[in-house]
Design a protein around this motif. Sequence first.
Motif, PDB file in Angstrom:
ATOM      1  N   PRO A 193       0.796  -1.227   0.000  1.00  0.00           N
ATOM      2  CA  PRO A 193       0.000   0.000   0.000  1.00  0.00           C
ATOM      3  C   PRO A 193       0.828   1.276   0.000  1.00  0.00           C
ATOM      4  O   PRO A 193       0.296   2.366  -0.234  1.00  0.00           O
ATOM      5  CB  PRO A 193      -0.825  -0.115   1.281  1.00  0.00           C
ATOM      6  N   HIS A 194       2.130   1.182   0.266  1.00  0.00           N
ATOM      7  CA  HIS A 194       2.994   2.356   0.241  1.00  0.00           C
ATOM      8  C   HIS A 194       3.970   2.303  -0.938  1.00  0.00           C
ATOM      9  O   HIS A 194       4.975   3.009  -0.944  1.00  0.00           O
ATOM     10  CB  HIS A 194       3.770   2.471   1.551  1.00  0.00           C
ATOM     11  N   GLY A 195       3.667   1.455  -1.926  1.00  0.00           N
ATOM     12  CA  GLY A 195       4.516   1.351  -3.095  1.00  0.00           C
ATOM     13  C   GLY A 195       5.602   0.295  -2.989  1.00  0.00           C
ATOM     14  O   GLY A 195       6.431   0.165  -3.892  1.00  0.00           O
ATOM     15  N   GLU A 196       5.600  -0.497  -1.914  1.00  0.00           N
ATOM     16  CA  GLU A 196       6.594  -1.559  -1.774  1.00  0.00           C
ATOM     17  C   GLU A 196       6.336  -2.651  -2.820  1.00  0.00           C
ATOM     18  O   GLU A 196       5.191  -2.954  -3.151  1.00  0.00           O
ATOM     19  CB  GLU A 196       6.516  -2.193  -0.380  1.00  0.00           C
ATOM     20  N   THR A 197       7.413  -3.269  -3.310  1.00  0.00           N
ATOM     21  CA  THR A 197       7.265  -4.335  -4.305  1.00  0.00           C
ATOM     22  C   THR A 197       8.214  -5.497  -4.002  1.00  0.00           C
ATOM     23  O   THR A 197       9.091  -5.817  -4.821  1.00  0.00           O
ATOM     24  CB  THR A 197       7.520  -3.806  -5.723  1.00  0.00           C
ATOM     25  N   PRO A 198       8.075  -6.161  -2.860  1.00  0.00           N
ATOM     26  CA  PRO A 198       8.937  -7.316  -2.587  1.00  0.00           C
ATOM     27  C   PRO A 198       8.660  -8.448  -3.567  1.00  0.00           C
ATOM     28  O   PRO A 198       7.522  -8.651  -4.011  1.00  0.00           O
ATOM     29  CB  PRO A 198       8.554  -7.713  -1.159  1.00  0.00           C
ATOM     30  N   GLY A 199       9.719  -9.181  -3.931  1.00  0.00           N
ATOM     31  CA  GLY A 199       9.585 -10.235  -4.925  1.00  0.00           C
ATOM     32  C   GLY A 199       9.417 -11.612  -4.311  1.00  0.00           C
ATOM     33  O   GLY A 199       9.777 -11.858  -3.151  1.00  0.00           O
ATOM     34  N   GLY A 200       8.863 -12.516  -5.109  1.00  0.00           N
ATOM     35  CA  GLY A 200       8.685 -13.902  -4.689  1.00  0.00           C
ATOM     36  C   GLY A 200       8.928 -14.842  -5.853  1.00  0.00           C
ATOM     37  O   GLY A 200       8.903 -14.441  -7.024  1.00  0.00           O
ATOM     38  N   LEU A 201       9.159 -16.103  -5.526  1.00  0.00           N
ATOM     39  CA  LEU A 201       9.496 -17.106  -6.541  1.00  0.00           C
ATOM     40  C   LEU A 201       8.914 -18.449  -6.143  1.00  0.00           C
ATOM     41  O   LEU A 201       9.077 -18.888  -5.006  1.00  0.00           O
ATOM     42  CB  LEU A 201      11.024 -17.211  -6.665  1.00  0.00           C
ATOM     43  N   TRP A 202       8.211 -19.086  -7.077  1.00  0.00           N
ATOM     44  CA  TRP A 202       7.773 -20.468  -6.911  1.00  0.00           C
ATOM     45  C   TRP A 202       8.599 -21.356  -7.834  1.00  0.00           C
ATOM     46  O   TRP A 202       8.744 -21.052  -9.022  1.00  0.00           O
ATOM     47  CB  TRP A 202       6.312 -20.634  -7.313  1.00  0.00           C
ATOM     48  N   GLU A 203       9.083 -22.450  -7.289  1.00  0.00           N
ATOM     49  CA  GLU A 203       9.634 -23.524  -8.120  1.00  0.00           C
ATOM     50  C   GLU A 203       8.714 -24.722  -7.971  1.00  0.00           C
ATOM     51  O   GLU A 203       8.503 -25.223  -6.868  1.00  0.00           O
ATOM     52  CB  GLU A 203      11.050 -23.895  -7.686  1.00  0.00           C
ATOM     53  N   PHE A 204       8.141 -25.189  -9.093  1.00  0.00           N
ATOM     54  CA  PHE A 204       7.186 -26.291  -9.025  1.00  0.00           C
ATOM     55  C   PHE A 204       7.931 -27.615  -8.847  1.00  0.00           C
ATOM     56  O   PHE A 204       8.709 -28.043  -9.708  1.00  0.00           O
ATOM     57  CB  PHE A 204       6.330 -26.327 -10.301  1.00  0.00           C
ATOM     58  N   LEU A 205       7.671 -28.274  -7.714  1.00  0.00           N
ATOM     59  CA  LEU A 205       8.317 -29.542  -7.391  1.00  0.00           C
ATOM     60  C   LEU A 205       7.475 -30.739  -7.812  1.00  0.00           C
ATOM     61  O   LEU A 205       8.012 -31.809  -8.108  1.00  0.00           O
ATOM     62  CB  LEU A 205       8.591 -29.614  -5.883  1.00  0.00           C
ATOM     63  N   ALA A 206       6.149 -30.581  -7.829  1.00  0.00           N
ATOM     64  CA  ALA A 206       5.251 -31.664  -8.221  1.00  0.00           C
ATOM     65  C   ALA A 206       3.937 -31.060  -8.691  1.00  0.00           C
ATOM     66  O   ALA A 206       3.485 -30.044  -8.149  1.00  0.00           O
ATOM     67  CB  ALA A 206       5.005 -32.629  -7.068  1.00  0.00           C
ATOM     68  N   ILE A 207       3.327 -31.669  -9.712  1.00  0.00           N
ATOM     69  CA  ILE A 207       2.021 -31.236 -10.214  1.00  0.00           C
ATOM     70  C   ILE A 207       1.216 -32.489 -10.526  1.00  0.00           C
ATOM     71  O   ILE A 207       1.611 -33.295 -11.377  1.00  0.00           O
ATOM     72  CB  ILE A 207       2.154 -30.374 -11.479  1.00  0.00           C
ATOM     73  N   GLU A 208       0.097 -32.670  -9.822  1.00  0.00           N
ATOM     74  CA  GLU A 208      -0.789 -33.815 -10.040  1.00  0.00           C
ATOM     75  C   GLU A 208      -2.203 -33.276 -10.243  1.00  0.00           C
ATOM     76  O   GLU A 208      -3.026 -33.276  -9.335  1.00  0.00           O
ATOM     77  CB  GLU A 208      -0.720 -34.774  -8.848  1.00  0.00           C
ATOM     78  N   GLU A 209      -2.446 -32.785 -11.455  1.00  0.00           N
ATOM     79  CA  GLU A 209      -3.723 -32.147 -11.768  1.00  0.00           C
ATOM     80  C   GLU A 209      -4.880 -33.130 -11.653  1.00  0.00           C
ATOM     81  O   GLU A 209      -4.782 -34.251 -12.136  1.00  0.00           O
ATOM     82  CB  GLU A 209      -3.661 -31.583 -13.187  1.00  0.00           C
ATOM     83  N   PRO A 210      -6.017 -32.717 -11.018  1.00  0.00           N
ATOM     84  CA  PRO A 210      -6.302 -31.445 -10.373  1.00  0.00           C
ATOM     85  C   PRO A 210      -6.258 -31.544  -8.844  1.00  0.00           C
ATOM     86  O   PRO A 210      -6.944 -30.758  -8.169  1.00  0.00           O
ATOM     87  CB  PRO A 210      -7.732 -31.175 -10.841  1.00  0.00           C
TER      88      PRO A 210
END
Length: 325
Positions: free
Chosen positions: A69-86
């Motif tokens: 809300p004050h203009g901050e833009t911290p970053g984040g990262l996902w690394e996909f370890l497993a995907i078993e849709e759905p």
Amino acid sequence: MPVTDVITDADNLTMTVIADFAAPVERVWSAYSDPRQLERFWGPPGWPATFTAWDHTVGGRAHYRMNGPHGETPGGLWEFLAIEEPHRFEVLDSFADENGAPVEEPPATRMTFEFSATDDGTRMVTTSHFPSAAALEQLVGMGMVEGLKLAMSQLDVVLQDLREYAEGKGTQVELLDDTHVRITRLVNGPRELVWRAHHDPELIRKWMLGPDGWEMTECVVGTEPGAAYRNSWAPVGDTEGEPFGFEGEVLVFDPPRRSVTTERMQGMPTETLNDLNLYEEDGATLITLFIEYPDKDTRDMILATGMTDGMEASYARLESTLLAV
């Protein structure tokens, strides 16, 4: 609120959040596998996410930033370890620097998301695995539990058709906790026009009048971070009441989606943080106003003034005078 339980297990270094949604598994899965839908709820109110890269494959990465809300833009990262849709996926969730590279502090967390069918829809179990007791304590202390609960409280509107979710319900007020309130109102009109109606003085004077019997006497608009704004009202004729107004500063200005401002009643020191978001679907726009109060007493005092009724009268006027053309 969809969250039904939060379990912190210090022995196994996990935190489990259980939530129930009135939507089938496939619909909930799609919300978590589409970055444009994720942006609408990944991050608590006041901290919406923007996904800048998305590789939804095992070993792939998704980059995002939070928008404070004050203009901050911290970053984040996902690394996909497993995907078993759905039914299940697993990621390594890390904080990231301005180049998108993971940082060591705060430490990364392994998260599993599991979706199972229930009689009423879907149960989602999200389990965070921490590398150490210190990491668990650190991230929980940073508000991770509260953030996840507030973020998931936004998912219901994503899972439903916008008109089904809000049409005909008027101005809705949700008390999220002691200091946070979410106000929503669906209006039948395009987002661009609704945005202009909130930031063009000529248009504002046509609808933001509060209850019948009041008039807007002053309208100074701020349209960039750091700019000041000021709005004032007064009763007309025999209408009871004393003139009043609000003023503040623009913190975030991102047309036509979002603006964040401080707000205080003229002559008073108490200040709130107002986060306005607009989302359009099928020709209708959902107005979401997220308000942060300094304390519970201030929240209750302001809500008791009839604020909601005044907002509903103004929104109804917005539809009838500006959007019905």
